[in-house]
Every structure is written in C-alpha cells, then in structure tokens.
Design a protein around this motif. Structure first.
Motif, mmCIF file in Angstrom:
data_model
loop_
_atom_site.group_PDB
_atom_site.id
_atom_site.type_symbol
_atom_site.label_atom_id
_atom_site.label_comp_id
_atom_site.label_asym_id
_atom_site.label_seq_id
_atom_site.Cartn_x
_atom_site.Cartn_y
_atom_site.Cartn_z
ATOM 1 N N TRP A 108 0.837 -1.204 0.000
ATOM 2 C CA TRP A 108 0.000 0.000 0.000
ATOM 3 C C TRP A 108 0.868 1.249 0.000
ATOM 4 N N THR A 165 2.375 7.694 3.260
ATOM 5 C CA THR A 165 2.935 9.039 3.142
ATOM 6 C C THR A 165 4.318 9.048 2.492
ATOM 7 N N ARG A 166 4.893 7.898 2.281
ATOM 8 C CA ARG A 166 6.195 7.821 1.624
ATOM 9 C C ARG A 166 6.021 7.448 0.161
ATOM 10 N N GLU A 176 7.786 5.087 -1.344
ATOM 11 C CA GLU A 176 7.823 3.618 -1.436
ATOM 12 C C GLU A 176 6.606 3.019 -0.728
ATOM 13 N N PRO A 177 6.073 1.961 -1.292
ATOM 14 C CA PRO A 177 4.923 1.326 -0.636
ATOM 15 C C PRO A 177 5.364 0.504 0.578
ATOM 16 N N GLY A 178 4.443 0.282 1.488
ATOM 17 C CA GLY A 178 4.636 -0.701 2.550
ATOM 18 C C GLY A 178 4.310 -2.084 2.015
ATOM 19 N N ILE A 179 5.029 -3.075 2.512
ATOM 20 C CA ILE A 179 4.819 -4.438 2.032
ATOM 21 C C ILE A 179 4.684 -5.370 3.228
ATOM 22 N N TYR A 180 3.662 -6.200 3.211
ATOM 23 C CA TYR A 180 3.490 -7.217 4.248
ATOM 24 C C TYR A 180 3.185 -8.540 3.559
ATOM 25 N N ARG A 181 4.064 -9.525 3.742
ATOM 26 C CA ARG A 181 3.886 -10.811 3.073
ATOM 27 C C ARG A 181 4.066 -11.936 4.081
ATOM 28 N N ILE A 223 -4.840 0.333 8.452
ATOM 29 C CA ILE A 223 -4.179 1.054 7.366
ATOM 30 C C ILE A 223 -5.203 1.549 6.355
ATOM 31 N N GLN A 224 -5.125 2.843 6.067
ATOM 32 C CA GLN A 224 -5.934 3.463 5.024
ATOM 33 C C GLN A 224 -5.005 3.816 3.880
ATOM 34 N N ASN A 230 8.874 -7.984 7.403
ATOM 35 C CA ASN A 230 7.592 -7.277 7.509
ATOM 36 C C ASN A 230 7.670 -6.165 8.541
ATOM 37 N N SER A 267 9.251 -3.039 7.153
ATOM 38 C CA SER A 267 8.404 -2.258 6.259
ATOM 39 C C SER A 267 7.281 -1.567 7.032
ATOM 40 N N LEU A 268 6.678 -2.268 7.967
ATOM 41 C CA LEU A 268 5.591 -1.673 8.755
ATOM 42 C C LEU A 268 6.110 -0.483 9.562
ATOM 43 N N GLN A 296 6.435 2.572 7.530
ATOM 44 C CA GLN A 296 5.208 3.163 6.978
ATOM 45 C C GLN A 296 4.321 3.785 8.040
ATOM 46 N N GLN A 351 3.040 5.750 11.138
ATOM 47 C CA GLN A 351 3.316 6.868 12.030
ATOM 48 C C GLN A 351 2.289 6.832 13.140
#
Lengths: 256, 256, 256, 256
Positions: free
Chosen positions: B48, B51-52, B54-59, B77-78, D69, D72-73, D76, D78
């Motif tokens: 997703w 504000t950055r 680069e996207p956040g990634i969760y796998r 997360i929105q 993970n 990355s979290l 992202q 804040q």
C-alpha cells in the motif's frame, strides 16, 4: 558465526547431542560463549542417515530453542551419523532454504564461515554452475553455492580435491573483484559413510574445528567443544581436512 | 492461479476489500470459484502507498485466512492505492520472498500467470539481468524475475513498452528451448500514482482481468470480479493494457 | 471438517499414506471431495510410534502440502502405527498446540467433529479438569479438552468407557446451557498397541469413519476412504466404537 | 527478561525507535546488555494508535531482527502513541497469542516480569475471571492473565487501582500455595490517550523502568535506557506508578 555438531558412531538418539545435554547444541545456540556472533537464532537444521541412502532433513526458521517439533524428533530419531546446525546469518535472509545442512543424493553439507564480499562474487560463482546444478539452487547463501560448486567438481570422487578446487576459484573471483575481506570456510560433509571436516581461511582466522574420539570409535566433530574437558578435544589445524571412516582418521594438509 | 485485487481512489481502510466483505480477497482465497487452482493457500501479500513514495509491504506464508496480523493491519491502514494477492504456487517454494507484491522504489508489481517451461528458461532470463538487478533478486519466482527485467528495460519511462519488450524476449527464450507450454501474464503495476493492468497470453487463455469504476472515480482492478453484479465489471480484453490515472482510463492494445 | 488417516500393521514409511500416493492425505487436504469444509489448510500433524513408548509428534501451522520438512520426515520414518491429520478449523486459532494429534505418555488422539456451542460450555468443561490435567492443557481446542477429560476418566483402563462418560457429560453441559447445536465426535486413539475408532453424534450426522483391512492384517482407519475401491472399505456405523488389536477387530455399540 | 519501549508525543514513524536507530529495540533484542536473559528471541510485538480507538497489533514468533515485515511496517506507520516489545520467555510457549502487547478495546498492555510459581497459581487466577473475560483468554501467559484480571477490576475507571488490586490478589494466591518466588511486575498500559508505567516487586528486585521527557513534551518510557546519555533518563522507583497525560507527569506510590 554458526555453530554445529556432527556425530558418527553407534546409533544414538539425536537428543543426546542436540536437545537434552547441558552442552547440547540448543544450549549453545542460546549461550554462544566462544563465537563472535552473540546469538544463533537465525534458523537451524538437522540431517540424519537412516535406512535410506539419502539423509532426512529438518530445517526451521525459528530459533532452535523454541521448536517443540525438534524436541520430539530428536527424542525419536536414532542415527549412526547426523548433523545439527544453528545459524547466525551473515547477511542473507532467514528462510528454510538458507538453513543448513544442505543435501544432494546421499551427500550432506554444513558450513561455518563466510565468503568476503559475497555480494560482489556471487554472480560470477553462480554463473559457473552448469544448468543441472543451477536448477538445484534453492536458496541464496554462499554455503549452498559452495556445496553445489563442489558437487559439480565431482565431490563424489574426491571430496577434498573438489572443495579445494572450489576454494581456489572463489579466492580468484574475490581477487578479481578486489575484495579485501577474507574467505573463511570451516565445514562438514558426509556421504552417509565417511565424515569429513575442513578448516581453511585465506587469512589466519579460520573458524575453529575440533573433534573428540571415544574409545569405542564414536566421533564427535564440532565447531566448538561442547564440554569443558578441553584435554579430550583435538583441534584440526587451519589449512587441513580430516576424514573419519569406519576405522581410520586421516588428517591431510589442503593443497593450495 | 493466484487471485488479486488492486484499488485506487478515495483513501479507504484496506479491510474493506481484503478481510471483511463477503467477497473480500480472503473469502475468495478460501472459495476460489472461477480459477483453475482450487485453493489459494500458498502465502499472500499486501502492498500500500502511504505518506512515503515507497509502498509498505506485508507478506506471509500462512494462508491469508489464518493470519490475525493481517486482520489488524487491514483494519488500521488506510490508503488511496493498494494491492492484495493470494498465491497458489505453480511450483516454486512458499516463502515470503516468493509472495507478491514485489516492490522496487516507488514501484509495486503483482502477477497471475506462468512462464511455460520456466525451469528451462529461468537461467537464460536471469543471465539477462545486469549486476545491479541481479543483486536485487531475492526469491525464485518467474514473477519477480519478470518485474526485475522490466525495471531494467526502463519500466520507469514507459511501463507498457518495458513489459512488452520483456514478454517478447521471454517468448523467444521459450521458443529457443522448444517450450510448447504457453506464456500467460496478467499483472498489475503501480508507481503510487498510476495503476496499470496487463493481460497477455501466447495462446488464447490469458488469465482474466476485470475492473469496476465507481461514479466517484474509485477503481477496483481484479483477477476476478469480487461480487455478482456482473454488469458492473468490464473485462480487459486479452492482449491489452489498461492504465488508470487521476481522471483517465486508457486501454491500449499491446504491440507485439 | 478435518481429515485424517491412521495406520496399524507392518512397518511402512509414512510417505506411503501421507505424501506420495495419489490419494494420500496431502492430496486430500488440497482436494477435499466429500467433507463439508472445502480446504484443510489450517495446520496439520503426524504422530508415530517408534522404539519408545511415547509417540513422536510433528505439528505445523502451514498447509501440509507446503511443508518440505513433512516430505523428508515421511520419507525417513517407518512405523507400525501412525496418525496423520489435516485440520480445517471450526473456530479456534491456528497454532501448533491446536493441531492434532494430541499425546500424553503412550496415548495419542485425533478428532474430527465439533462440540456445538463450544464457547458456552468450554469453561464448565475446563473446570472439570483436575489440577494435574489442567496443567497439561496447552491449546484452546475442544479436541484437546475432550482428550484430557478422557485421560482423567481413566482412559488407560477402558478407552471406550472413558470416552463415553466424557461425551455424556459434555452433552449434559450443552443441555444445561441450552445449546441446540449437535455434538459430533469421530475420533481415533491409540496406546501404541491397539487402534481405536469412535463415531458418535447427538444427531444423525456423525462425521464418517471407514476402515480397510488387508489380507496380511494391515489396517487403515480413515475419516474418508482414500481410494475409489469403495467395495474394500467398511463404514463404522454411527454410535459405535471399533478396536483393532493384533489379531482381532471388535465393533461395539456405544452405551449411552 | 523482556525488553520494551513505549512512545507518546508528536507522531513519528515507528522505525525511529524500533528498527533503525543504533539503540532501537531490534538492536537491543540482539544485544541485551543489562537484562538477565541473554537474548530476546522468543517473539515480539508492536501496537500503535492510529485513526481508530482500538490500536493496531502486529505480533510474530520470529526474532524481531529477522522479520522483514516489521521493517516495512515500522517505515510506513506513524503514530503518536505506540508500544514495542521483544520477548524472552519465562516458560510459556512461543506463539503469537503469547506475544505482547495485549489489547482489549482501546486498551493496550505489555509486561516485563514474572509471577513466581505461576504453574501453581495459574488455575486459581483463571478461575477468578468471569465468563466474559475467560472467553477473551487466547494465550497461556501470566501477562495476558494479569491484563484480563485488571480489565475485570474496572481498569477503565482507574488503572492504578485495578492493577494494585490484582497484584494484591496474586500475591495472596502465591502465599496460599506457599510460593517462595517473587512477584515481579513492571508494565506499561495505555488507553490511546494516557501512558501508564508500573514498577512493583514483592522483593527488592522489580525490573527496571525509565523514562525520558523531551523539551517538546515527547515521552519515551522503557524497560532500559536506549542510549548512554544516562543523565537524561529518570528511573521510576520501585513501588510506583507513573502516568503521562497531555501536559502532566504524575508519579504515585502504589498503595499496598
């Protein structure tokens, strides 16, 4: 640094060396006393020879001390020849495919050490793999890569020669790329019958390698002694290989 | 086949499309109705933009429906632009590095399809990567490899051109190796602003690709419709790309 | 519903029934044809008797089809009596401690079914455990709880009596709490020598239970037949237990 | 001992305190310098307040340093108020449900310490839970149990009073059972607005508790100082609670 133990002798339950004893590998993975890396929590693996020619392999990304499956397996499985390895990553990811031991057919391999500047020579090394061995590359570690290269150099015919060849080549790649860091390689290998140890470094600091031979012929080969009876442990000198067969111990200087 | 969903529009909680709705991706991963593969239990991932750049990634390697972390993250997360993907492996291992989406800088990519005879062309494809992109290869999937090759073909300048070039090359490798199986590639790509979809196959059976555009401009791009209002979903024809920008939808035939 | 298989007979490699055959449990966990639940991806477990009186236990939260450790273990371990279970959760979390089989000393247990309104009766049931068995509660499933209650009812003396007593009590708790849902209990139990099966439900819909007995005396007891030779499989009628000893098969009606 | 950090102040990226800094929690989990336990590798968790009243929770059984993970979290997300905790188990299993922080509605809790003789008082404590809170027990730790008991004691009205009541009761159970070991309880609590710290032990050895308050009002509350500027850290004395609200810091002696 990683820590490992290999056993060859009368069939014993794996738990004797892996989970229950005060100086078992699990105890060590929590309290690394002599290694540089403080904790070996980046996955672990065991490999053992049973009734088949190929070894069984169990690898997991949890710290070894947290894995209840390992406890049960080590209490059930008896073997005359097995490996156990706790990993402290030197950079590559923690995944099952990056955990030791690695196996191919009847061969099993585990490693403690590091290719200096691995990120600079990895590609050149991988390109040396023929299609067959390239297709067997499952992880990203330098350790698995060294094993595949050795298999390609006919490890099956002469393990010492094959690994020496590989180390010479890797050293050359490192020089070509101007890598100043050392190549350090202390490892353990077996085909289910013989047990090999190697201790090499391009500088003076090869990871340690010790063995203890009991009166009945049982052998324990380790990255560090697992008890404090230091007089019982023989250090394998740097630049040497050692091979344990049914009746013999052969120490050889590596020919570079 | 894998299943995935991409959203672009007013910021919404990810849970709306991923975990809570009757036709959310999690529901689908348990009850794949239209895909060939019966279950999508071989890991999942979300990505997703926040504000950055680069996207956040969760796998994760668990089935998506069993991951309580995913539930909490999707409730917190929105995002105005996000991906979610549930994997049904076509052969490569289940590891986090083999889960979608893949990301590089601001780019994010996910894929449904397969390179026929991948084991035969993988090496030739990997050797096309320059050192820089080779060093960014973390897993073993065809999907990640296609993404890295596209980055190398200057995906940043023109995504459609870069991906087309890559597919033409892959097709050629497959022909060179005598691979009879098809190349199938339905994918989704974003730079955090634009949302791209691609649907291609070397035979007539490109994995499906649909989108729904709401009156307020919100767009959902999916591997399969997530509700039964079939009249609201537009199918992207095979051999086409689609691009959603702030105000525009551009459908283009892929030039082979 | 869960799926499971139990084997008693000549020692065989576990892989024969778990990982390799077309109708092995792994195949079934991907393609559940007869069960209500579509996929058995919520963890799995195996348990086997070796040279010790306690069984070995290996449980994992991954779908069985994704676990390379399982493949290797099943190829190495031979046993004259083993269980394998793939779980489809009926509500409780996916954790190793919630996976079957459960074991205590030489006893091993696995279950397919559900206590209707479990959340309403769980506490009353747990409060029936004496301190000793309460301390052995590691997970949160109804299955583990039923096993602990049966151990407390002297499972060791008469398994059928103990389990019947437990089911009667549970049924009473359910009535006390006004639970309208059914109690369904198809299960498998062993002490390393005898193999027991139970099939009970408070309504007419006990989960299925079948066995096949080969000419040499080998027995396979399963939640569903694992091949299409339906004439070779005997269904255990609802409200019955079955017990396989070295030479005998004993079918008994459960006394409620 | 576990290690943890809590932050309250201007919204910051979690990574600032969790993953990137030299003295971040991840660094600490690898190199525990002051704690008794050598390594915090038995799982970890983070919890943070976003736009909803309930916090987001992410917990994992891997060592924190191995979880991509988490990286990355933390890059992202804040938040103006968050917790992070690395666990060193004092006996209970490593599972997600045993990892801190625990949450209920808007409340979030994490703990460092131990109920001496927990296996002897656990049952008596669990039986004190009313049905409602009993049904919310997901793991097996003393920490979660203390939190549930405090919720039942109307934590929502007065956190200090509720926790004091619980500790008095637990102390009584320990005395009743003749437990000689100490009750040690250093913990952190929040409702999304206020941040509470508690430091108590039945002997003289309560786990440490420090905070640092910056000029702009930002507060960091920790199990151990995260940098060597020891003059900037204030130790909370044993037997005290501390509460940070928007403008105030309130230190109170616990009334036993």
């Amino acid at each position: 640094m990683c820590r490992w133990i290999a056993y060859k002798g009368q069939p014993v339950f794996l738990e004797h060396y892996i989970t229950t004893a005060e100086h078992s590998l699990i105890h060590q993975s929590l309290h690394a006393e002599q290694g540089k890396t403080e904790t070996n929590g980046d996955g672990f693996g065991i490999g053992w020879y049973g009734t088949r020619s190929e070894p069984g392999i169990y690898r997991e990304v949890l710290p070894a001390w947290n894995d209840c499956n390992l406890k049960s397996l080590a209490a059930q499985i008896q073997s005359p020849l097995f490996f156990a390895h706790v990993r402290a990553s030197t950079g590559t990811a923690t995944s099952r495919n990056n955990c030791h031991p690695f196996s191919y057919g009847p061969w099993m391999f585990m490693h403690n050490g590091q290719i200096g500047g691995y990120e600079h020579v990895r590609r050149a090394m991988e390109s040396q793999l023929d299609d067959y061995h390239y297709g067997r590359r499952l992880g990203t570690t330098d350790s698995e890569l060294l094993f595949l290269l050795a298999l390609q150099e006919d490890l099956q015919s002469c393990a010492v020669k094959a690994l020496t060849k590989v180390l010479i080549k890797v050293r050359q790649y490192m020089l070509d790329k101007g890598v100043a860091d050392a190549l350090r390689f202390t490892s353990c290998l077996s085909d289910g019958k013989r047990l090999f140890g190697f201790r090499y470094a391009s500088d003076k600091f090869a990871p340690s390698l010790f063995y203890r031979r009991y009166d009945n012929g049982d052998v324990v080969l380790v990255s560090e002694p697992i008890d404090r009876q230091s007089e019982c442990w023989t250090e394998v000198p740097q630049g040497h290989s050692i091979c344990f067969t049914e009746n013999k111990v052969t120490l050889r200087e590596l020919a570079f």
